[in-house]
Design a protein around this motif. Structure first.
Motif, short mmCIF file in Angstrom:
data_model
loop_
_atom_site.label_atom_id
_atom_site.label_comp_id
_atom_site.label_asym_id
_atom_site.label_seq_id
_atom_site.Cartn_x
_atom_site.Cartn_y
_atom_site.Cartn_z
N GLN A 26 46.94 -1.59 -3.75
CA GLN A 26 47.38 -2.69 -4.57
C GLN A 26 48.93 -2.89 -4.41
O GLN A 26 49.62 -1.94 -4.42
CB GLN A 26 46.94 -2.79 -5.69
CG GLN A 26 45.39 -2.44 -6.00
CD GLN A 26 44.66 -3.41 -5.27
OE1 GLN A 26 45.05 -4.79 -5.02
NE2 GLN A 26 43.65 -3.07 -4.70
N PRO A 27 49.43 -4.41 -4.30
CA PRO A 27 50.81 -4.33 -4.45
C PRO A 27 51.42 -3.99 -5.82
O PRO A 27 50.70 -4.09 -7.14
CB PRO A 27 51.28 -5.99 -4.48
CG PRO A 27 49.75 -6.48 -4.10
CD PRO A 27 48.63 -5.38 -4.42
N LEU A 28 52.53 -3.11 -5.77
CA LEU A 28 53.10 -2.44 -7.12
C LEU A 28 53.73 -3.64 -7.83
O LEU A 28 54.67 -3.92 -7.38
CB LEU A 28 53.97 -1.30 -6.64
CG LEU A 28 53.54 0.07 -6.00
CD1 LEU A 28 54.67 0.97 -6.06
CD2 LEU A 28 52.67 0.58 -7.01
N ASP A 29 53.73 -3.51 -9.24
CA ASP A 29 54.37 -4.56 -10.02
C ASP A 29 55.86 -3.76 -10.20
O ASP A 29 55.92 -2.44 -10.00
CB ASP A 29 53.75 -4.87 -11.33
CG ASP A 29 53.39 -3.69 -12.11
OD1 ASP A 29 54.14 -2.72 -12.33
OD2 ASP A 29 52.41 -3.89 -12.87
N ALA A 60 52.81 -1.04 3.44
CA ALA A 60 53.41 -2.05 2.37
C ALA A 60 53.77 -1.32 1.19
O ALA A 60 54.66 -1.67 0.72
CB ALA A 60 52.05 -3.00 1.81
N PHE A 61 53.08 -0.25 0.87
CA PHE A 61 53.56 0.83 -0.04
C PHE A 61 55.01 1.18 0.25
O PHE A 61 55.90 1.38 -0.68
CB PHE A 61 52.57 1.71 -0.19
CG PHE A 61 53.10 3.00 -1.47
CD1 PHE A 61 53.21 2.49 -2.81
CD2 PHE A 61 53.30 4.35 -0.86
CE1 PHE A 61 53.67 3.66 -3.63
CE2 PHE A 61 53.70 5.13 -1.81
CZ PHE A 61 54.05 4.67 -3.04
N PHE A 65 59.91 0.61 -0.88
CA PHE A 65 61.14 1.75 -1.36
C PHE A 65 62.18 1.61 0.02
O PHE A 65 63.19 2.28 -0.17
CB PHE A 65 60.49 3.13 -0.90
CG PHE A 65 59.73 3.38 -2.23
CD1 PHE A 65 60.15 3.59 -3.44
CD2 PHE A 65 58.29 2.99 -2.26
CE1 PHE A 65 59.12 4.12 -4.57
CE2 PHE A 65 57.52 3.25 -3.18
CZ PHE A 65 58.07 3.55 -4.56
N GLY A 66 62.07 0.72 0.97
CA GLY A 66 62.95 0.64 2.14
C GLY A 66 62.40 0.12 3.45
O GLY A 66 61.08 0.00 3.45
N LYS A 67 63.26 0.00 4.32
CA LYS A 67 62.77 -0.58 5.65
C LYS A 67 62.08 0.60 6.37
O LYS A 67 62.51 1.90 6.12
CB LYS A 67 64.08 -0.82 6.63
CG LYS A 67 64.55 -2.01 6.24
CD LYS A 67 65.52 -2.49 7.43
CE LYS A 67 66.29 -3.77 7.13
NZ LYS A 67 67.75 -3.76 7.17
N VAL A 264 54.00 7.36 7.06
CA VAL A 264 54.78 6.31 6.79
C VAL A 264 56.15 6.88 6.52
O VAL A 264 56.15 7.37 5.54
CB VAL A 264 54.49 4.94 6.18
CG1 VAL A 264 55.62 4.27 5.66
CG2 VAL A 264 53.48 4.47 6.71
N THR A 265 57.41 6.61 7.06
CA THR A 265 58.65 7.11 7.09
C THR A 265 59.63 6.12 6.50
O THR A 265 59.46 5.02 7.14
CB THR A 265 58.89 7.91 7.99
OG1 THR A 265 57.99 8.76 8.45
CG2 THR A 265 60.10 8.99 8.00
N ILE A 266 60.56 6.28 5.42
CA ILE A 266 61.12 5.25 5.03
C ILE A 266 62.61 5.52 5.55
O ILE A 266 63.12 6.51 5.35
CB ILE A 266 61.23 5.11 3.46
CG1 ILE A 266 59.88 4.85 3.25
CG2 ILE A 266 62.16 3.97 2.89
CD1 ILE A 266 59.53 5.16 1.68
N GLN A 267 63.53 4.56 5.95
CA GLN A 267 64.81 4.74 6.74
C GLN A 267 65.88 5.40 5.43
O GLN A 267 65.58 4.86 4.24
CB GLN A 267 65.38 3.55 7.15
CG GLN A 267 64.74 3.14 8.37
CD GLN A 267 65.15 1.53 8.95
OE1 GLN A 267 66.46 1.32 8.52
NE2 GLN A 267 64.55 1.03 9.82
N GLY A 268 66.80 6.02 5.81
CA GLY A 268 68.03 6.50 4.92
C GLY A 268 69.10 5.98 5.38
O GLY A 268 69.19 5.18 6.19
#
Ligand code: SIN
Length: 272
Positions: A26-29, A60-61, A65-67, A264-268
């Protein structure tokens, strides 16, 4: 505790916490997002159970936190290059992450975090270990810290990726970057050891013999049991780790059984 409150239970005093009371599909508030973000900063890796999200929800999760990052070599879910496939079975000759490392540290801007969802796993085995790189830095003596603080190291994707995911990768160029041996975490401002046995090939300012000896010492130091936790997966567990402050090691003790999921990996950003 109200029903809709997130609950956090530490796995060890040093690293790792389990998070209860949130459905990642679910989308995080904003409140839950802030709680999870803070839990990640405090514990370096956080774990969730019984998450039935698909790859799109996982993206989506992660995107909160970032691209999202696209892996330079590994296979991905068709149509979703941001969703890396993690899979090992009786035909595998390697598994992802089977030595201590920080994901894709050979990138100029290495990923800040990774979110792994395991959907199929062996009856027993396939745990992942995580280690606290602030602790690794802080456990060094003051003279050693002072020396390492001024050094930089080459992280070379060639070491791991050449021939690994495809036998025919002639002409393909893998990422290579130079980073400080000790980085400062951009959020917590704490100092962390940032060399790893997958990618770090050379400390630039030292002779080759000195660099080899120092890296061998540091790679062994990172394995100190007191810096680490070990996570036992269940079907639909999720781990979210901070690649800037933690390293991890996937244990391949379950051959020929199958273990699989998606990451899924988030850019730094550029380490400093
Ligand atoms: C990885 O390094 O992303 C793999 C971790 C795992 O499979 O536990």
């Amino acid at each position: 505790m109200a029903d809709n409150m997130i609950h956090i239970r530490k796995l060890t005093p040093v690293i790792g916490a389990e998070i209860f009371g949130v459905d990642l599909a679910q989308p995080l508030d904003d409140r839950d997002f802030a709680t999870i973000q803070q839990a990640l900063m405090d514990n370096l890796v956080i774990f969730f159970r019984d998450q039935t999200m698909g790859p799109v929800q996982q993206m989506a999760f992660g995107a909160r936190f970032g691209k999202l990052h696209i892996h330079p070599a590994a296979p991905s879910v068709p149509g979703h290059p941001e969703v890396m496939i993690i899979h090992a079975d009786a035909n595998s000759t390697y598994v992802n992450g089977e030595s201590w490392h920080s994901d894709v540290s050979c990138d100029e801007e290495p990923p800040m975090g990774s979110i792994l969802h395991i959907r199929t796993l062996p009856e027993v085995g396939g745990d992942t270990m995580f280690a606290n790189m602030y602790s690794a830095y802080e456990a060094l003596s003051a003279p050693m810290r002072a020396m390492l603080d001024g050094l930089s190291a080459v992280h070379d994707g060639e070491l791991l990726y050449r021939g690994r995911y495809t036998a025919n990768d002639a002409g393909r160029v893998y990422p290579k970057a130079t980073h400080p041996v000790i980085r400062t975490h951009p959020v917590t401002k704490k100092r962390a050891l940032f060399v790893n046995s997958f990618f770090t090939s050379r400390i630039v300012e030292l002779s080759k013999a000195e660099s080899d000896a120092m890296l061998a010492f540091l790679f062994r130091h990172i394995e100190t049991p007191e810096f680490s936790c070990r996570f036992r997966w269940e079907k639909d567990s999720v781990a979210f780790w901070d690649n800037r402050s933690a390293q991890h090691h996937a244990l391949w003790d379950y051959f020929p059984a199958t273990r699989s999921g998606t990451r899924v990996t988030i850019q730094g950003d550029k380490p400093f």
